[in-house]
Design a protein around this motif. Sequence first.
Motif, PDB file in Angstrom:
ATOM      1  N   PRO A  84       0.808  -1.225   0.000  1.00 30.72           N
ATOM      2  CA  PRO A  84       0.000   0.000   0.000  1.00 30.72           C
ATOM      3  C   PRO A  84       0.837   1.268   0.000  1.00 30.72           C
ATOM      4  CG  PRO A  84       0.138  -0.847   2.213  1.00 30.72           C
ATOM      5  CD  PRO A  84       0.865  -1.844   1.332  1.00 30.72           C
ATOM      6  N   PRO A  85       0.207   2.392  -0.294  1.00 28.06           N
ATOM      7  CA  PRO A  85       0.912   3.675  -0.180  1.00 28.06           C
ATOM      8  C   PRO A  85       1.350   3.897   1.269  1.00 28.06           C
ATOM      9  CG  PRO A  85      -1.212   3.950  -1.279  1.00 28.06           C
ATOM     10  CD  PRO A  85      -1.179   2.563  -0.738  1.00 28.06           C
ATOM     11  N   PHE A  86       2.617   4.144   1.464  1.00 25.69           N
ATOM     12  CA  PHE A  86       3.157   4.293   2.814  1.00 25.69           C
ATOM     13  C   PHE A  86       2.464   5.407   3.586  1.00 25.69           C
ATOM     14  CE2 PHE A  86       6.181   5.988   5.918  1.00 25.69           C
ATOM     15  CZ  PHE A  86       6.437   4.836   6.652  1.00 25.69           C
ATOM     16  N   SER A  87       2.140   6.494   2.911  1.00 21.92           N
ATOM     17  CA  SER A  87       1.541   7.637   3.613  1.00 21.92           C
ATOM     18  C   SER A  87       0.133   7.333   4.129  1.00 21.92           C
ATOM     19  CB  SER A  87       1.504   8.869   2.704  1.00 21.92           C
ATOM     20  OG  SER A  87       0.632   8.667   1.621  1.00 21.92           O
ATOM     21  N   LEU A  88      -0.471   6.241   3.660  1.00 19.52           N
ATOM     22  CA  LEU A  88      -1.829   5.881   4.089  1.00 19.52           C
ATOM     23  C   LEU A  88      -1.860   4.560   4.861  1.00 19.52           C
ATOM     24  CD1 LEU A  88      -3.733   6.808   0.803  1.00 19.52           C
ATOM     25  CD2 LEU A  88      -3.637   8.119   2.925  1.00 19.52           C
ATOM     26  N   LYS A  89      -0.712   4.135   5.368  1.00 17.73           N
ATOM     27  CA  LYS A  89      -0.611   2.816   5.996  1.00 17.73           C
ATOM     28  C   LYS A  89      -1.632   2.589   7.103  1.00 17.73           C
ATOM     29  CE  LYS A  89       3.287   4.587   8.588  1.00 17.73           C
ATOM     30  NZ  LYS A  89       3.086   5.892   7.981  1.00 17.73           N
ATOM     31  N   ASN A  90      -1.806   3.528   8.009  1.00 19.18           N
ATOM     32  CA  ASN A  90      -2.754   3.327   9.107  1.00 19.18           C
ATOM     33  C   ASN A  90      -4.184   3.213   8.594  1.00 19.18           C
ATOM     34  OD1 ASN A  90      -0.477   3.628  10.675  1.00 19.18           O
ATOM     35  ND2 ASN A  90      -1.281   5.294  11.916  1.00 19.18           N
ATOM     36  N   GLU A  91      -4.552   4.105   7.689  1.00 16.86           N
ATOM     37  CA  GLU A  91      -5.904   4.091   7.133  1.00 16.86           C
ATOM     38  C   GLU A  91      -6.176   2.783   6.388  1.00 16.86           C
ATOM     39  OE1 GLU A  91      -3.714   6.550   6.866  1.00 16.86           O
ATOM     40  OE2 GLU A  91      -4.679   8.467   7.304  1.00 16.86           O
TER      41      GLU A  91
END
Length: 159
Positions: A84-91
């Motif tokens: 996944p996109p690293f900047s959206l990992k938590n989401e």
Amino acid sequence: MKKDNSYFDLQEKDEYYTPALLVDIILPYIKTNSTIWCPFDTHQSEFVKVFEANGHTALSTHIWKGLDFFKFQPHRFDYVISNPPFSLKNEVLERLLGFGKPFAMLLNLQCLNYVGLKKIVRDNGLQLLIPDKNVSYDGKKSPPFTSVFFCYKIGGRRS
């Protein structure tokens, strides 16, 4: 969670391509003839190629196809596996946990330094599948981080 979960405006360094070597690591943990949703992949992805070459059905639904992971879900799938996109990992992890389906997301190990991600891992019993070496994403040099699969309900290795 971000208000607009669309990832049309990904950060510049969020689009990296996973080498087949890393996809091979997760294969022994996938049941035979599974349907695997690869939400951040095109049909040219190594995830898709390796899964299909090993008898699985791979559903690639990259945003470039107009299928936003945060707004779309296939009708039927057994696993969700991708990078996944690293900047959206938590989401991404929070949404995946809501499905209750097995998943494996490739992230860098150092992201466990983030309190929010630590809490997601700890509170939901996520497991880590750790490759034995760093792998290059650009074909030139290995990155200064270790890539690991953050897994949920992935079960034991199959022969």
